[in-house]
Design a protein around this motif. Sequence first.
Motif, mmCIF file in Angstrom:
data_model
loop_
_atom_site.group_PDB
_atom_site.id
_atom_site.type_symbol
_atom_site.label_atom_id
_atom_site.label_comp_id
_atom_site.label_asym_id
_atom_site.label_seq_id
_atom_site.Cartn_x
_atom_site.Cartn_y
_atom_site.Cartn_z
ATOM 1 N N VAL A 13 -4.951 -7.666 8.605
ATOM 2 C CA VAL A 13 -4.998 -8.641 7.518
ATOM 3 C C VAL A 13 -4.738 -10.045 8.060
ATOM 4 C CG1 VAL A 13 -3.867 -9.396 5.382
ATOM 5 C CG2 VAL A 13 -4.321 -6.960 5.768
ATOM 6 N N ARG A 67 -2.631 0.573 3.486
ATOM 7 C CA ARG A 67 -2.817 1.434 4.666
ATOM 8 C C ARG A 67 -1.897 1.026 5.821
ATOM 9 N NH1 ARG A 67 -9.164 1.435 5.850
ATOM 10 N NH2 ARG A 67 -8.700 3.362 6.965
ATOM 11 N N TRP A 119 -9.664 -6.812 -0.381
ATOM 12 C CA TRP A 119 -9.662 -6.092 0.904
ATOM 13 C C TRP A 119 -8.263 -6.125 1.529
ATOM 14 C CZ3 TRP A 119 -8.326 -8.362 5.528
ATOM 15 C CH2 TRP A 119 -8.471 -7.563 6.675
ATOM 16 N N VAL A 142 -11.740 0.324 1.198
ATOM 17 C CA VAL A 142 -11.548 -0.761 2.156
ATOM 18 C C VAL A 142 -12.753 -0.882 3.085
ATOM 19 C CG1 VAL A 142 -10.346 0.585 3.931
ATOM 20 C CG2 VAL A 142 -9.828 -1.844 3.654
ATOM 21 N N GLU A 192 -5.840 -3.008 2.598
ATOM 22 C CA GLU A 192 -5.314 -2.805 3.951
ATOM 23 C C GLU A 192 -3.781 -2.775 3.956
ATOM 24 O OE1 GLU A 192 -6.784 -1.756 6.359
ATOM 25 O OE2 GLU A 192 -8.778 -2.577 6.638
ATOM 26 N N ASN A 196 -2.052 -1.798 7.571
ATOM 27 C CA ASN A 196 -2.756 -2.546 8.622
ATOM 28 C C ASN A 196 -2.471 -4.042 8.496
ATOM 29 O OD1 ASN A 196 -3.886 -0.182 9.642
ATOM 30 N ND2 ASN A 196 -5.677 -0.330 8.297
#
Length: 624
Positions: A203, A197, A190, A149, A194, A199
Motif C-alpha cells: 500500500v 490482507r 484497493w 483486490v 490490501e 500488505n
Amino acid sequence: MTAPHSIPFALRRASAGSEGLTMIQFKLLGPVQLHVHGKIVDLGPPRQCSLLAALLVDPGRPLSIDTLIDRVWGDSPPVAARDAVYTYVARLRGLLTEATAGTDAPPVQVNRGSGGYLVSTPPGSVDLWHFMDLVDRARATDIDDPGRVEQLAAGLNLWNGSAMTGLDSEWARRLSESLHRLKHDVTADWADAEFRRGNHSLVINRLQTALLDEPLAEGLQERLIRAYFLNGETAQALRQYELTRRLIADELGADPSPSMRELHSRILRGDPPAMEAPVPPTVTVRAESTGHRPRGLAVAPDTLPLAPLGFSGRDTELATLTGMLTDDPAPRPVLVTGGAGVGKTALVLQAADCLRDQFPGGLLYADLADGSSTTPETVLGRLLTALGIPADAMPENLAERVNLYRARLARRRALVILDNAATEAQIIPLLPAGGASTALITSRFALGLTTVRTFVLHELSRTQGLQMLVATVGRARVLPEWEDAGTVADHCSGIPLALRAVACRMTARPHWTFARMLARISDEQRRLELVSYQALDMRASLDLTFERLDGIAARLFRELGRRMPGGTDFTAPELPGLSADEVEDAMDRLVDAYLLSEVGRDDTDRTIYRMLDIHRIYAKHLGD
C-alpha cells in the motif's frame, strides 16, 4: 453517517483473455491511442483524435453531429465544424479499416444511422470500459475474497497518466476530472482490501506514487499514514501527518478531516487504528446497457466553480450547512441568505465541495445574477445541457423544460447550486421535485419560500475576522499587532469581502503595518476605498443590493446614512410626505435586504434597529 449511494455500472462482461482485447486496444486512460498487435497506430491530428475519443466513450450509441462538435470544440467551434466532422469521420474509417485488417477480431467501424455517428469495437478493446468492468466485478465480490483486490489492482494497472491526455475541450476536461476522482476512489478501495490482507508495504509503494500527482487527495494521504503505522513506521506516519496538515493549511486554509485527526491521535496513543469494512466508493461515472453492448458513459455533471482558497472562520456554519443537506435521505433545499459580501457564495461552494461524495449524481451550478441569460428558460437550458440533453432534443417552452429537468434529477442524487437569486420566481422552476436531489440557494434578500429551509449567514465576529487576517496575511504580521489588527477587523464590520480586500491590500504591501492601516481605515471618508481591492469591491457589492430597492426604501436608506451617528441604535425616523406605516414598511424592506437589523423593542414597543458602519458610510456618501 449513511454511505453515499453507489450507482452500478451496467456493462457487458468482457473476457480478459479475448482476442479483441489482446489484438486491438483503444487507450483512453492516458494519452488517446490505438494499439494493434502491440504497436501504436497514428490516429491523425488532435481534433480527429478527439472525435474518435468522443465516439469511444459511447460505443454503440449514435451521437449527433452537434454533440460531437460540442465534445471536440466546446463553445467555440469553427464556422466549418460540420465539414470538419465529415472529413475526420472519413479519415477515421479508412485508418481503422487499414489498421485492423490483419486481426481476427470483429471489425472496428464508424457508421452513421438516423441518430448520428457511432463506433463499434471488439468486446474489451477499450481500456476505459475494461477498467469499469473490473471495478464493477470487484465491488460485487465479498470484501475478503482475494479476487477483489486482484481485480482492483488490474483495473488500476490499466492507467497511464491522466485520462485522455492531449485533448483540450471542456467536455474532455470534465470527463477526465470525473474519471480521476473515480481512480482515487478505486485506489482507496484497493488500499482497504490490501490492509485486510496485511500488505502494508505494498500500500505504501502505490500510494506514494499516486500522491505525487494529487497530494491533496486527503483520503489517500490518510491511508498512507495508516499504512506507515501498521507497517511499524510510527515516526514516518507522524511525519506524513504533519506534512499533510501543513499542505492542507497552506493550500486550502483548512484543517485535516476529523477522521485524519482521529487517526493521528490513535498513533500518538499507540492505539492501532480500527480496520473498518470498506465503504463502496461513490461512482461519478456510469454506463447503461441495452442488450450486450454499452449504451454510453454518463458523466456525473460537475459545473461547480472552484471553491475559494483561504476559506476560514466559518467552521461552525460549514458544519451546520452540510448537516442540513445530509440529515435526511431526501433533504429539502436550503436557502443561504445574508447581506452583501457576507460570504454566501464562498460558504455554499465550500459546502458543495465537501459534499461531493454525498451527491454522486453530479453538482450543477447556475448564477442567477441579473441579465438576459438568467431567465428560467435560459438557465434550464444550460442545466439540461449539463445533464446530457443535446440541443436537438431541448424542449422549447418553460413548462416542458421544467418537467424534463425534474425527471432527470429524480433519477439521481444531485446537488444544484442556485447562486445570487433575487426573487422567488427565479428559483421555483429550478428546484428539484421528488427523489434525492436537492438545491443550495444564495440570496442577499430574505425570500418567502415555504418549500425550503433557510440558513441566515451573519457577519463574522472579531475573533473570526482575526482568523481570516491570519489565514491571509500570516501570523508573523498579525500577532505582534493583535489589537490594531482586531480594530481593523472591526472597521470592516465583520464582512468577509471587506476583510479579504484589506488582507489582500496588506499582502500586496508587505511594508505596511496594521497601525498604518488602522490610521487610514479609521477615516470614514476613505473607508470604502480601503475595504475594496481590485476585484474585491465592497462598494460594487452594495450597489447590487441598493439598485433593487424601491424608491421609498432607497430614500429612507440615504436618510439613515446622513442622520445616524456610528455605533448607535435607533427607531424608525419620520420622513416628510410618508406616514409612520409607510416608513415602518420601508424599514422592513431594508431589514429584508440585510441593510438593517432588528435588535429589540423600546419602552413604547417600537422596533429598535442597528446599521453596520460600512452600510451607514455607504448610505451617507451615495451620490457623492
